[in-house]
Write a protein that holds these residues in place. Structure first.
Motif, PDB file in Angstrom:
ATOM      1  N   THR A   1       0.832  -1.211   0.000  1.00 36.43           N
ATOM      2  CA  THR A   1       0.000   0.000   0.000  1.00 36.43           C
ATOM      3  C   THR A   1       0.861   1.253   0.000  1.00 36.43           C
ATOM      4  OG1 THR A   1      -1.788  -1.127   1.183  1.00 36.43           O
ATOM      5  CG2 THR A   1      -1.768   1.291   1.251  1.00 36.43           C
ATOM      6  N   GLU A   2       1.866   1.281   0.845  1.00 36.94           N
ATOM      7  CA  GLU A   2       2.757   2.440   0.910  1.00 36.94           C
ATOM      8  C   GLU A   2       3.575   2.575  -0.372  1.00 36.94           C
ATOM      9  OE1 GLU A   2       5.111   2.199   4.414  1.00 36.94           O
ATOM     10  OE2 GLU A   2       3.449   2.636   5.767  1.00 36.94           O
ATOM     11  N   HIS A   3       3.928   1.440  -0.951  1.00 32.73           N
ATOM     12  CA  HIS A   3       4.678   1.462  -2.214  1.00 32.73           C
ATOM     13  C   HIS A   3       3.821   2.087  -3.311  1.00 32.73           C
ATOM     14  CE1 HIS A   3       7.721  -0.905  -4.905  1.00 32.73           C
ATOM     15  NE2 HIS A   3       7.631   0.363  -5.226  1.00 32.73           N
ATOM     16  N   GLU A   4       2.584   1.715  -3.363  1.00 32.59           N
ATOM     17  CA  GLU A   4       1.671   2.251  -4.369  1.00 32.59           C
ATOM     18  C   GLU A   4       1.465   3.752  -4.161  1.00 32.59           C
ATOM     19  OE1 GLU A   4      -0.187   2.373  -7.729  1.00 32.59           O
ATOM     20  OE2 GLU A   4       0.607   0.485  -6.957  1.00 32.59           O
ATOM     21  N   GLN A   5       1.415   4.183  -2.907  1.00 36.11           N
ATOM     22  CA  GLN A   5       1.255   5.607  -2.599  1.00 36.11           C
ATOM     23  C   GLN A   5       2.461   6.406  -3.093  1.00 36.11           C
ATOM     24  OE1 GLN A   5       0.620   5.261   1.626  1.00 36.11           O
ATOM     25  NE2 GLN A   5      -1.597   5.408   1.430  1.00 36.11           N
ATOM     26  N   LEU A   6       3.644   5.838  -2.925  1.00 37.28           N
ATOM     27  CA  LEU A   6       4.862   6.495  -3.406  1.00 37.28           C
ATOM     28  C   LEU A   6       4.835   6.631  -4.929  1.00 37.28           C
ATOM     29  CD1 LEU A   6       7.791   7.557  -3.212  1.00 37.28           C
ATOM     30  CD2 LEU A   6       8.544   5.165  -3.237  1.00 37.28           C
ATOM     31  N   LEU A   7       4.533   5.547  -5.636  1.00 40.50           N
ATOM     32  CA  LEU A   7       4.514   5.571  -7.095  1.00 40.50           C
ATOM     33  C   LEU A   7       3.438   6.534  -7.611  1.00 40.50           C
ATOM     34  CD1 LEU A   7       4.973   1.784  -7.963  1.00 40.50           C
ATOM     35  CD2 LEU A   7       6.712   3.579  -7.887  1.00 40.50           C
ATOM     36  N   ASN A   8       2.309   6.566  -6.939  1.00 40.08           N
ATOM     37  CA  ASN A   8       1.226   7.463  -7.346  1.00 40.08           C
ATOM     38  C   ASN A   8       1.631   8.919  -7.162  1.00 40.08           C
ATOM     39  OD1 ASN A   8      -1.667   7.800  -8.183  1.00 40.08           O
ATOM     40  ND2 ASN A   8      -1.759   8.816  -6.196  1.00 40.08           N
ATOM     41  N   GLU A   9       2.363   9.197  -6.096  1.00 46.16           N
ATOM     42  CA  GLU A   9       2.854  10.558  -5.850  1.00 46.16           C
ATOM     43  C   GLU A   9       3.757  11.018  -6.990  1.00 46.16           C
ATOM     44  OE1 GLU A   9       3.564  14.104  -3.429  1.00 46.16           O
ATOM     45  OE2 GLU A   9       2.039  12.530  -3.380  1.00 46.16           O
ATOM     46  N   ILE A  10       4.642  10.133  -7.420  1.00 48.04           N
ATOM     47  CA  ILE A  10       5.560  10.475  -8.506  1.00 48.04           C
ATOM     48  C   ILE A  10       4.787  10.705  -9.808  1.00 48.04           C
ATOM     49  CG2 ILE A  10       7.473   9.625  -9.919  1.00 48.04           C
ATOM     50  CD1 ILE A  10       8.398   8.032  -7.448  1.00 48.04           C
ATOM     51  N   LYS A  11       3.848   9.815 -10.092  1.00 52.14           N
ATOM     52  CA  LYS A  11       3.099   9.892 -11.352  1.00 52.14           C
ATOM     53  C   LYS A  11       2.226  11.138 -11.438  1.00 52.14           C
ATOM     54  CE  LYS A  11       2.741   4.832 -11.607  1.00 52.14           C
ATOM     55  NZ  LYS A  11       1.817   3.686 -11.427  1.00 52.14           N
TER      56      LYS A  11
ATOM     57  N   SER B   1       6.019   4.889 -17.434  1.00 55.33           N
ATOM     58  CA  SER B   1       5.381   4.087 -16.388  1.00 55.33           C
ATOM     59  C   SER B   1       6.404   3.670 -15.338  1.00 55.33           C
ATOM     60  CB  SER B   1       4.722   2.846 -16.986  1.00 55.33           C
ATOM     61  OG  SER B   1       5.692   1.999 -17.580  1.00 55.33           O
ATOM     62  N   LEU B   2       5.910   3.369 -14.141  1.00 49.78           N
ATOM     63  CA  LEU B   2       6.738   2.877 -13.039  1.00 49.78           C
ATOM     64  C   LEU B   2       6.118   1.597 -12.510  1.00 49.78           C
ATOM     65  CD1 LEU B   2       7.334   6.219 -11.099  1.00 49.78           C
ATOM     66  CD2 LEU B   2       8.989   5.010 -12.522  1.00 49.78           C
ATOM     67  N   SER B   3       6.967   0.704 -12.004  1.00 46.15           N
ATOM     68  CA  SER B   3       6.467  -0.557 -11.449  1.00 46.15           C
ATOM     69  C   SER B   3       7.046  -0.768 -10.057  1.00 46.15           C
ATOM     70  CB  SER B   3       6.867  -1.729 -12.354  1.00 46.15           C
ATOM     71  OG  SER B   3       8.255  -2.007 -12.223  1.00 46.15           O
ATOM     72  N   LYS B   4       6.543  -1.762  -9.366  1.00 44.48           N
ATOM     73  CA  LYS B   4       7.013  -2.050  -8.018  1.00 44.48           C
ATOM     74  C   LYS B   4       8.405  -2.665  -8.003  1.00 44.48           C
ATOM     75  CE  LYS B   4       2.475  -2.422  -5.853  1.00 44.48           C
ATOM     76  NZ  LYS B   4       1.530  -3.281  -5.090  1.00 44.48           N
ATOM     77  N   GLU B   5       8.930  -2.971  -9.177  1.00 42.71           N
ATOM     78  CA  GLU B   5      10.303  -3.488  -9.251  1.00 42.71           C
ATOM     79  C   GLU B   5      11.325  -2.350  -9.321  1.00 42.71           C
ATOM     80  OE1 GLU B   5       7.751  -5.053 -11.181  1.00 42.71           O
ATOM     81  OE2 GLU B   5       7.781  -6.406  -9.445  1.00 42.71           O
ATOM     82  N   ASP B   6      10.866  -1.140  -9.593  1.00 43.49           N
ATOM     83  CA  ASP B   6      11.769  -0.005  -9.763  1.00 43.49           C
ATOM     84  C   ASP B   6      12.343   0.462  -8.426  1.00 43.49           C
ATOM     85  OD1 ASP B   6      11.558   0.252 -12.551  1.00 43.49           O
ATOM     86  OD2 ASP B   6       9.670   1.353 -12.351  1.00 43.49           O
TER      87      ASP B   6
ATOM     88  N   TYR C   1      12.078  21.406  -3.036  1.00 48.08           N
ATOM     89  CA  TYR C   1      12.281  20.982  -4.418  1.00 48.08           C
ATOM     90  C   TYR C   1      12.695  19.518  -4.370  1.00 48.08           C
ATOM     91  CZ  TYR C   1      12.715  25.975  -5.687  1.00 48.08           C
ATOM     92  OH  TYR C   1      12.504  27.322  -5.892  1.00 48.08           O
ATOM     93  N   VAL C   2      12.056  18.676  -5.169  1.00 50.69           N
ATOM     94  CA  VAL C   2      12.358  17.244  -5.155  1.00 50.69           C
ATOM     95  C   VAL C   2      12.587  16.748  -6.578  1.00 50.69           C
ATOM     96  CG1 VAL C   2      11.482  14.941  -4.612  1.00 50.69           C
ATOM     97  CG2 VAL C   2      11.100  16.824  -3.017  1.00 50.69           C
ATOM     98  N   LEU C   3      13.726  16.095  -6.765  1.00 51.81           N
ATOM     99  CA  LEU C   3      14.066  15.469  -8.048  1.00 51.81           C
ATOM    100  C   LEU C   3      14.162  13.972  -7.813  1.00 51.81           C
ATOM    101  CD1 LEU C   3      14.958  16.113 -11.024  1.00 51.81           C
ATOM    102  CD2 LEU C   3      17.319  15.962 -10.187  1.00 51.81           C
ATOM    103  N   GLN C   4      13.467  13.190  -8.642  1.00 49.40           N
ATOM    104  CA  GLN C   4      13.451  11.741  -8.453  1.00 49.40           C
ATOM    105  C   GLN C   4      13.857  11.007  -9.720  1.00 49.40           C
ATOM    106  OE1 GLN C   4       9.381  11.913  -6.603  1.00 49.40           O
ATOM    107  NE2 GLN C   4      10.299  10.469  -5.164  1.00 49.40           N
ATOM    108  N   GLY C   5      14.591   9.937  -9.527  1.00 54.14           N
ATOM    109  CA  GLY C   5      15.029   9.115 -10.643  1.00 54.14           C
ATOM    110  C   GLY C   5      14.763   7.646 -10.368  1.00 54.14           C
ATOM    111  N   VAL C   6      14.792   6.842 -11.419  1.00 50.45           N
ATOM    112  CA  VAL C   6      14.607   5.405 -11.291  1.00 50.45           C
ATOM    113  C   VAL C   6      15.880   4.712 -11.775  1.00 50.45           C
ATOM    114  CG1 VAL C   6      13.501   5.229 -13.561  1.00 50.45           C
ATOM    115  CG2 VAL C   6      13.104   3.453 -11.850  1.00 50.45           C
ATOM    116  N   LEU C   7      16.284   3.668 -11.073  1.00 47.72           N
ATOM    117  CA  LEU C   7      17.503   2.936 -11.416  1.00 47.72           C
ATOM    118  C   LEU C   7      17.339   2.241 -12.768  1.00 47.72           C
ATOM    119  CD1 LEU C   7      20.326   1.997 -10.417  1.00 47.72           C
ATOM    120  CD2 LEU C   7      19.183  -0.016  -9.459  1.00 47.72           C
ATOM    121  N   VAL C   8      18.269   2.542 -13.699  1.00 44.82           N
ATOM    122  CA  VAL C   8      18.176   1.953 -15.028  1.00 44.82           C
ATOM    123  C   VAL C   8      19.417   1.124 -15.394  1.00 44.82           C
ATOM    124  CG1 VAL C   8      16.586   3.673 -15.947  1.00 44.82           C
ATOM    125  CG2 VAL C   8      19.067   4.085 -16.083  1.00 44.82           C
ATOM    126  N   ALA C   9      20.511   1.276 -14.617  1.00 45.37           N
ATOM    127  CA  ALA C   9      21.724   0.510 -14.920  1.00 45.37           C
ATOM    128  C   ALA C   9      22.579   0.411 -13.673  1.00 45.37           C
ATOM    129  CB  ALA C   9      22.510   1.162 -16.044  1.00 45.37           C
TER     130      ALA C   9
END
Length: 236
Positions: A181-191, A202-207, A222-230
């Motif tokens: 639930t908290e994970h989904e809240q985080l992803l929704n905040e970013i989206k 798109s973002l997934s729970k594996e990110d 100010y918040v800057l967010q990134g997703v691990l890609v490599a």
């Protein structure tokens, strides 16, 4: 009475300019320290790991990583026992309001958490995490879309920027999820709160998320967010 008023005004100006000069000197002190650290411990990229991990640990045993946005940000990252010490102390331990770039004290230093949060001051001399606010412009994102993290176990982590937002210090984007639930809240905040669309649709729970935070004023951030890609492991 006029003379008294004049004297008080002169004294006030002396105090004002004196305080301004003191702040400038403290900014310069911190800037000089970090410039020295960059020259001593950042090596040219190539076959070898570009950061002198042992040298950085010898200087501060709480070193966990180096953060780099090419041409924008380049600093060592520490993790203290709380989230207040490094607001006021530099990497080398000097009392200074420039502070240090530091990881949330509740995060894992392996960068294995769902959301790893790193804080830094928004300085008037354009140092520390001041450049984050430039990502309010989509052009800045298009120019510098990647964040690099060099860990003390000699991994290079590459994050792709997925969101910039102005938000509150209590925002969901700082959440360190412990359940779905908290994970989904985080992803929704970013989206839903990002200032503009990025190439990541798109973002997934594996990110794995990296959250960089700096102050605007009061409790606005100010918040800057990134997703691990490599991820790349360097050998000795």
């Amino acid at each position: 009475m006029k003379k008294v008023g004049m004297v008080l005004m002169v004294v006030g100006l002396i105090v004002l300019f004196g305080y301004g000069g003191y702040k400038f000197l403290k900014y310069k002190e911190a800037s000089t320290e970090y410039e020295k650290i960059q020259k001593e411990y950042v090596k040219k990229e190539g076959e070898k790991f570009p950061i002198d991990v042992q040298g950085l640990l010898d200087t501060n045993s709480e070193f966990v990583a180096w953060i780099s946005i090419d041409g924008v940000i380049s600093y060592p990252v520490v993790k203290g026992g709380d989230n207040s010490h490094y607001l006021y102390y530099t990497y080398e331990g000097l009392r200074n309001n420039s502070g240090a770039i530091f990881m949330n004290s509740e995060n894992n230093i392996e960068f294995s958490d769902i959301n790893t949060v790193i804080y830094g001051h928004n300085m008037l001399d354009n140092s520390m995490f001041e450049p984050i606010k430039k990502y309010a412009s989509v052009e800045q994102y298009q120019t510098q879309p990647l964040i690099k993290i060099y860990t003390k176990d000699k991994r290079e982590l590459t994050y792709e920027v997925v969101s910039f937002q102005e938000t509150y210090s209590t925002s969901e984007c700082y959440r360190l999820p412990v359940n779905d639930t908290e994970h989904e809240q985080l992803l929704n905040e970013i989206k839903t709160k990002k200032a503009y669309e990025t190439s990541r649709k798109s973002l997934s729970k594996e990110d794995k998320i990296l959250t960089l935070s700096t102050c605007k004023w009061g409790n606005i951030r100010y918040v800057l967010q990134g997703v691990l890609v490599a991820e790349k492991q360097y050998q000795e």
